[in-house]
Write an enzyme that holds these catalytic residues in place. Sequence first.
Site, PDB file in Angstrom:
ATOM      1  N   LYS A 248      57.977  63.919  51.624  1.00 40.41           N
ATOM      2  CA  LYS A 248      59.407  63.665  51.656  1.00 40.41           C
ATOM      3  C   LYS A 248      59.842  62.849  50.439  1.00 40.41           C
ATOM      4  O   LYS A 248      59.105  61.993  49.953  1.00 40.41           O
ATOM      5  CB  LYS A 248      59.776  62.908  52.938  1.00 40.41           C
ATOM      6  CG  LYS A 248      59.603  63.742  54.194  1.00 40.41           C
ATOM      7  CD  LYS A 248      60.046  62.993  55.428  1.00 40.41           C
ATOM      8  CE  LYS A 248      59.824  63.833  56.673  1.00 40.41           C
ATOM      9  NZ  LYS A 248      60.712  65.010  56.719  1.00 40.41           N
ATOM     10  N   ARG A 324      58.170  72.595  64.043  1.00 42.85           N
ATOM     11  CA  ARG A 324      58.197  73.921  64.673  1.00 42.85           C
ATOM     12  C   ARG A 324      56.789  74.466  64.886  1.00 42.85           C
ATOM     13  O   ARG A 324      56.553  75.265  65.791  1.00 42.85           O
ATOM     14  CB  ARG A 324      59.035  74.873  63.810  1.00 42.85           C
ATOM     15  CG  ARG A 324      58.480  75.168  62.442  1.00 42.85           C
ATOM     16  CD  ARG A 324      59.509  75.749  61.499  1.00 42.85           C
ATOM     17  NE  ARG A 324      60.536  74.769  61.131  1.00 42.85           N
ATOM     18  CZ  ARG A 324      61.575  75.048  60.343  1.00 42.85           C
ATOM     19  NH1 ARG A 324      61.737  76.267  59.872  1.00 42.85           N
ATOM     20  NH2 ARG A 324      62.456  74.118  60.056  1.00 42.85           N
TER      21      ARG A 324
END
Length: 467
Positions: A248, A324
């Site tokens: 990130k 996910r």
Amino acid sequence: MDHVVAKATLGLTHPAQIDHPKNAGKVGRSTVIRVSGLWAKRVSLIGLGKCPTVPSSYHVLGESVASAAKASQANIVAVALASSEGLTPRSRLAIASAIAKGTLLGTYEDNRFKSKSKKPSLESVDFFGLGCGPVLEKKLKYTEDICSGVVLAKELVNAPANVLTPEVLAEEAAKIAAAYNDVFTAKILDAEQCKKLKMGSYLGVAAASTNPPKFIHLCYKPPNGFTKTKLALVGKGLTFDSGGYNIKTSQASMELMKKDMAGSAAVLGAAKALAQIKPPGVEVHFIVAACENMISGTGMRPGDIVTASNGKTIEVNNTDAEGRLTLADALVYACNQGVDKIVDLATLTAACVVALGPSIAGIFTPSDELSKEVVAAAEVAGEKLWRLPMEESYWDCMKSGVADMVNTGSRHGGSITAALFLKQFVDEKVEWLHIDMSGPVWNHKKKAATGFATPTLVEWVLSNSSS
């Protein structure tokens, strides 16, 4: 002993006394009047707005009551509406519940990690004109049960990643089952057990961390044993998300990635509340694939292919789209429990925050009926959801040249393609709804978790029960 009487004002009641006339009566606006000759030392006038018809208005009133009590260090508060004309007995109970919820949660402060803290002084809240006796007491007990679940959810999200590891999250789940073993059982799977179940997608995310993954499965069964509906609540459980090799950026506020398990926090908060409420006729499975997304030589790389437990293969083109991947195996596991309906919750995409802002969660489902159920539950809970489309044509960008699919598609419509990805792991016979709740799980002004979605989940389960 100090007392406060909080008087809620509808519309423009006494506008000159509440700051400036143009702000008079607005939701949350207030002023305090000192009085003499009454048992109360202070009277707070608190605005409700012109049409306070939704629970959130009265929830804000409760928060204002808590603020007034804190400011005056009051230990007893009484609440009365300036006008209760036209209110039905049922609406009076709903209003009392919403005010109580706002007051309870507004009074609560998470001081576990502070060297010094003050305990709240507020001991009791009385309601005038909003019902009385066993019916009101039952409603307020129900509100307390929900608030206990919200507080648990807040504390789980607030806890830093060096405190709340996957193992500790699993321990918290096990505590719920142990405390309410008349209706709950717990099953905690380790990495080897998950490997036997062929959860390659989930284990791929967990591979880089020194903190081992824990797959959590709590099961609620009603006291009398009769079940007409089986539900599953599946929460994303990333106790920390570095992004993996697709690390990130500074704009992503990595220090807040402890909140990437807010979906699991909502699920466990709902479990605690439901354990106390004990709804009849419904069986509920609470499922969390808990792990960390870290970086190491054993970690998942961009371009790797993992295989989920339903046999579908996934080319990982972005290691920061990890939630996910964990949910994929969790959803397959949920379907294997023989459930009729599944709601999954995840801080899944920044795209949903861009679309709906910080206060509204997006929902995705092929089922109109399930959408209505969950939205209705959210309205009762005073939380905001908005249904977004599942545009099947967007699936084209999720196709891989070497596997069944990739885990991320175009940057446009990212929350939609994420939902379409999850759909690949849900049995067609099972009704399923996905909640993307990245925005409302965190209050940036207060720098703390909100406990979002726990009340909605409880209301949804109750709507499916035989109570």
